[in-house]
Design a protein around this motif. Structure first.
Motif, PDB file in Angstrom:
ATOM      1  N   PHE A   1       0.826  -1.203   0.000  1.00 40.99           N
ATOM      2  CA  PHE A   1       0.000   0.000   0.000  1.00 40.99           C
ATOM      3  C   PHE A   1       0.864   1.257   0.000  1.00 40.99           C
ATOM      4  O   PHE A   1       0.558   2.234  -0.696  1.00 40.99           O
ATOM      5  N   ILE A   2       1.933   1.254   0.767  1.00 38.52           N
ATOM      6  CA  ILE A   2       2.818   2.420   0.826  1.00 38.52           C
ATOM      7  C   ILE A   2       3.468   2.660  -0.531  1.00 38.52           C
ATOM      8  O   ILE A   2       3.570   3.810  -1.001  1.00 38.52           O
ATOM      9  N   ASN A   3       3.897   1.610  -1.201  1.00 35.67           N
ATOM     10  CA  ASN A   3       4.489   1.769  -2.531  1.00 35.67           C
ATOM     11  C   ASN A   3       3.463   2.290  -3.529  1.00 35.67           C
ATOM     12  O   ASN A   3       3.783   3.130  -4.384  1.00 35.67           O
ATOM     13  N   PHE A   4       2.232   1.797  -3.438  1.00 34.56           N
ATOM     14  CA  PHE A   4       1.176   2.289  -4.313  1.00 34.56           C
ATOM     15  C   PHE A   4       0.881   3.759  -4.025  1.00 34.56           C
ATOM     16  O   PHE A   4       0.649   4.554  -4.948  1.00 34.56           O
ATOM     17  N   HIS A   5       0.923   4.111  -2.746  1.00 32.86           N
ATOM     18  CA  HIS A   5       0.657   5.502  -2.368  1.00 32.86           C
ATOM     19  C   HIS A   5       1.664   6.449  -3.009  1.00 32.86           C
ATOM     20  O   HIS A   5       1.322   7.565  -3.405  1.00 32.86           O
ATOM     21  N   LYS A   6       2.905   6.015  -3.131  1.00 27.96           N
ATOM     22  CA  LYS A   6       3.925   6.844  -3.770  1.00 27.96           C
ATOM     23  C   LYS A   6       3.581   7.109  -5.239  1.00 27.96           C
ATOM     24  O   LYS A   6       3.942   8.148  -5.795  1.00 27.96           O
ATOM     25  N   GLU A   7       2.880   6.167  -5.864  1.00 27.78           N
ATOM     26  CA  GLU A   7       2.515   6.305  -7.264  1.00 27.78           C
ATOM     27  C   GLU A   7       1.371   7.292  -7.475  1.00 27.78           C
ATOM     28  O   GLU A   7       1.305   7.972  -8.504  1.00 27.78           O
ATOM     29  N   ILE A   8       0.457   7.386  -6.526  1.00 23.54           N
ATOM     30  CA  ILE A   8      -0.739   8.218  -6.723  1.00 23.54           C
ATOM     31  C   ILE A   8      -0.630   9.586  -6.044  1.00 23.54           C
ATOM     32  O   ILE A   8      -1.429  10.484  -6.332  1.00 23.54           O
ATOM     33  N   TYR A   9       0.342   9.763  -5.162  1.00 23.14           N
ATOM     34  CA  TYR A   9       0.468  11.008  -4.405  1.00 23.14           C
ATOM     35  C   TYR A   9       1.121  12.093  -5.261  1.00 23.14           C
ATOM     36  O   TYR A   9       2.127  11.846  -5.932  1.00 23.14           O
TER      37      TYR A   9
ATOM     38  N   GLY B   1      -5.547  11.480  12.605  1.00 31.05           N
ATOM     39  CA  GLY B   1      -4.233  11.207  12.055  1.00 31.05           C
ATOM     40  C   GLY B   1      -4.187  11.161  10.538  1.00 31.05           C
ATOM     41  O   GLY B   1      -5.223  11.050   9.865  1.00 31.05           O
ATOM     42  N   ASN B   2      -2.977  11.232   9.994  1.00 31.55           N
ATOM     43  CA  ASN B   2      -2.778  11.309   8.546  1.00 31.55           C
ATOM     44  C   ASN B   2      -3.121  10.020   7.806  1.00 31.55           C
ATOM     45  O   ASN B   2      -3.252  10.029   6.585  1.00 31.55           O
ATOM     46  N   GLN B   3      -3.251   8.913   8.538  1.00 38.23           N
ATOM     47  CA  GLN B   3      -3.661   7.685   7.877  1.00 38.23           C
ATOM     48  C   GLN B   3      -5.013   7.873   7.183  1.00 38.23           C
ATOM     49  O   GLN B   3      -5.253   7.288   6.117  1.00 38.23           O
ATOM     50  N   LEU B   4      -5.871   8.683   7.743  1.00 42.22           N
ATOM     51  CA  LEU B   4      -7.170   8.961   7.133  1.00 42.22           C
ATOM     52  C   LEU B   4      -6.994   9.549   5.734  1.00 42.22           C
ATOM     53  O   LEU B   4      -7.713   9.173   4.803  1.00 42.22           O
ATOM     54  N   LYS B   5      -6.047  10.464   5.570  1.00 42.23           N
ATOM     55  CA  LYS B   5      -5.804  11.046   4.247  1.00 42.23           C
ATOM     56  C   LYS B   5      -5.371   9.975   3.251  1.00 42.23           C
ATOM     57  O   LYS B   5      -5.813   9.965   2.102  1.00 42.23           O
ATOM     58  N   ARG B   6      -4.492   9.082   3.691  1.00 44.23           N
ATOM     59  CA  ARG B   6      -4.031   8.036   2.780  1.00 44.23           C
ATOM     60  C   ARG B   6      -5.184   7.126   2.356  1.00 44.23           C
ATOM     61  O   ARG B   6      -5.290   6.744   1.185  1.00 44.23           O
ATOM     62  N   LEU B   7      -6.057   6.804   3.299  1.00 40.80           N
ATOM     63  CA  LEU B   7      -7.188   5.943   2.960  1.00 40.80           C
ATOM     64  C   LEU B   7      -8.108   6.620   1.946  1.00 40.80           C
ATOM     65  O   LEU B   7      -8.622   5.959   1.032  1.00 40.80           O
ATOM     66  N   VAL B   8      -8.303   7.910   2.092  1.00 43.73           N
ATOM     67  CA  VAL B   8      -9.117   8.635   1.117  1.00 43.73           C
ATOM     68  C   VAL B   8      -8.458   8.578  -0.264  1.00 43.73           C
ATOM     69  O   VAL B   8      -9.131   8.368  -1.279  1.00 43.73           O
TER      70      VAL B   8
ATOM     71  N   ASP C   1       0.266   2.316  11.739  1.00 44.01           N
ATOM     72  CA  ASP C   1      -0.124   2.772  10.408  1.00 44.01           C
ATOM     73  C   ASP C   1      -0.306   1.614   9.422  1.00 44.01           C
ATOM     74  O   ASP C   1       0.268   1.606   8.337  1.00 44.01           O
ATOM     75  N   GLU C   2      -1.080   0.621   9.793  1.00 48.78           N
ATOM     76  CA  GLU C   2      -1.332  -0.507   8.916  1.00 48.78           C
ATOM     77  C   GLU C   2      -2.490  -0.171   7.987  1.00 48.78           C
ATOM     78  O   GLU C   2      -3.651  -0.408   8.296  1.00 48.78           O
ATOM     79  N   ASP C   3      -2.142   0.396   6.838  1.00 47.54           N
ATOM     80  CA  ASP C   3      -3.174   0.888   5.931  1.00 47.54           C
ATOM     81  C   ASP C   3      -4.048  -0.228   5.381  1.00 47.54           C
ATOM     82  O   ASP C   3      -5.241  -0.033   5.144  1.00 47.54           O
ATOM     83  N   ASP C   4      -3.468  -1.411   5.148  1.00 48.76           N
ATOM     84  CA  ASP C   4      -4.273  -2.518   4.643  1.00 48.76           C
ATOM     85  C   ASP C   4      -5.342  -2.916   5.649  1.00 48.76           C
ATOM     86  O   ASP C   4      -6.494  -3.169   5.289  1.00 48.76           O
ATOM     87  N   ALA C   5      -4.979  -2.927   6.937  1.00 47.68           N
ATOM     88  CA  ALA C   5      -5.944  -3.269   7.986  1.00 47.68           C
ATOM     89  C   ALA C   5      -7.004  -2.185   8.126  1.00 47.68           C
ATOM     90  O   ALA C   5      -8.191  -2.468   8.357  1.00 47.68           O
ATOM     91  N   ALA C   6      -6.593  -0.937   7.993  1.00 43.01           N
ATOM     92  CA  ALA C   6      -7.541   0.171   8.120  1.00 43.01           C
ATOM     93  C   ALA C   6      -8.586   0.150   7.024  1.00 43.01           C
ATOM     94  O   ALA C   6      -9.716   0.608   7.212  1.00 43.01           O
ATOM     95  N   LEU C   7      -8.218  -0.382   5.852  1.00 50.04           N
ATOM     96  CA  LEU C   7      -9.162  -0.458   4.732  1.00 50.04           C
ATOM     97  C   LEU C   7     -10.039  -1.705   4.784  1.00 50.04           C
ATOM     98  O   LEU C   7     -11.045  -1.783   4.068  1.00 50.04           O
TER      99      LEU C   7
END
Length: 223
Positions: free
Chosen positions: A8-16, A170-177, A213-219
């Motif tokens: 998820f973090i690697n994907f986030h780098k692609e879309i940010y 927290g900023n994890q919310l922004k990443r999930l959006v 910050d486990e984004d996969d779990a948060a989703l």
């Protein structure tokens, strides 16, 4: 459940949006503001409008879409109408035409006059949407909608609400959006999905933080 946080973090780098993209948007926005202010003063003889950024850019949840064209929303507030009765306001079509004329030949592509805003398109794969408002003292803003007239709108309140949610959660919310918006973009034309703003509200209202910050779990839906 497998831990996919690193994916998820690697994907986030692609879309940010990176700093260069953000700076291009800011520069374009500021040049548009200058040109519109000049048009109101010199061509219309009216008070300069005020501008307030809104939407995903101000929430810092803009993503690079699949088609490569990202955007910024910049609200135009007509100062010369704020102390007058609505019955005396220019029509939404008229105020849209003002902005279209102010932006004529600003870029190589003519501005697009949409129902809710005027869109200025840049070759560098982004555009600036310019919704137009009047805000009377102690009242909600009214948006100039070409087919519906002057309608109630709450752009600044919505942006503030989301940013306050991020401060609390927290900023994890922004990443999930951003993930949800990228998913919606991927499914465009395949299935009908809620708007990006609706997904943003759903994410904020149902967000549960995961440490560390486990984004996969948060989703995940199976809490």
């Amino acid at each position: 459940m497998s831990n996919c946080h690193d994916l998820f973090i690697n994907f986030h780098k692609e879309i940010y949006l990176d700093s260069t993209q953000k700076e291009s948007l800011r520069t374009s926005r500021n040049e548009i503001r200058k040109k519109i202010k000049k048009y109101f003063m010199e061509e219309l003889g009216l008070a300069e409008p005020k501008f307030y950024g809104q939407g995903f850019y101000m929430m810092n949840t803009t993503v690079t879409p699949i088609d490569g064209e990202y955007e910024i929303d910049d609200g135009i507030y007509l100062e010369h109408l704020k102390d007058t009765d609505e019955k005396d306001w220019a029509t939404p079509v008229t105020v849209h035409n003002w902005i279209v004329k102010a932006m004529k030949e600003h870029t190589t592509t003519d501005p697009v006059d949409k129902n809710t805003c005027v869109r200025v398109i840049y070759k560098a794969n982004y555009h600036v949407d310019l919704p137009i408002y009047v805000k009377k003292t102690d009242a909600h803003p009214k948006l100039a909608h070409k087919t519906k007239g002057w309608i109630d709108s709450y752009p600044k309140e919505l942006t503030k609400w989301f940013n306050d949610e991020v401060k609390e959660k927290g900023n994890q919310l922004k990443r999930l959006v951003r993930f949800l918006k990228a998913w919606k973009d991927n499914k465009e034309g395949v299935v009908k999905l809620p708007s990006g703003m609706f997904l943003t509200i759903l994410a904020a209202n149902h967000f549960v933080a995961y440490y560390p910050d486990e984004d996969d779990a948060a989703l995940a839906f199976d809490r």
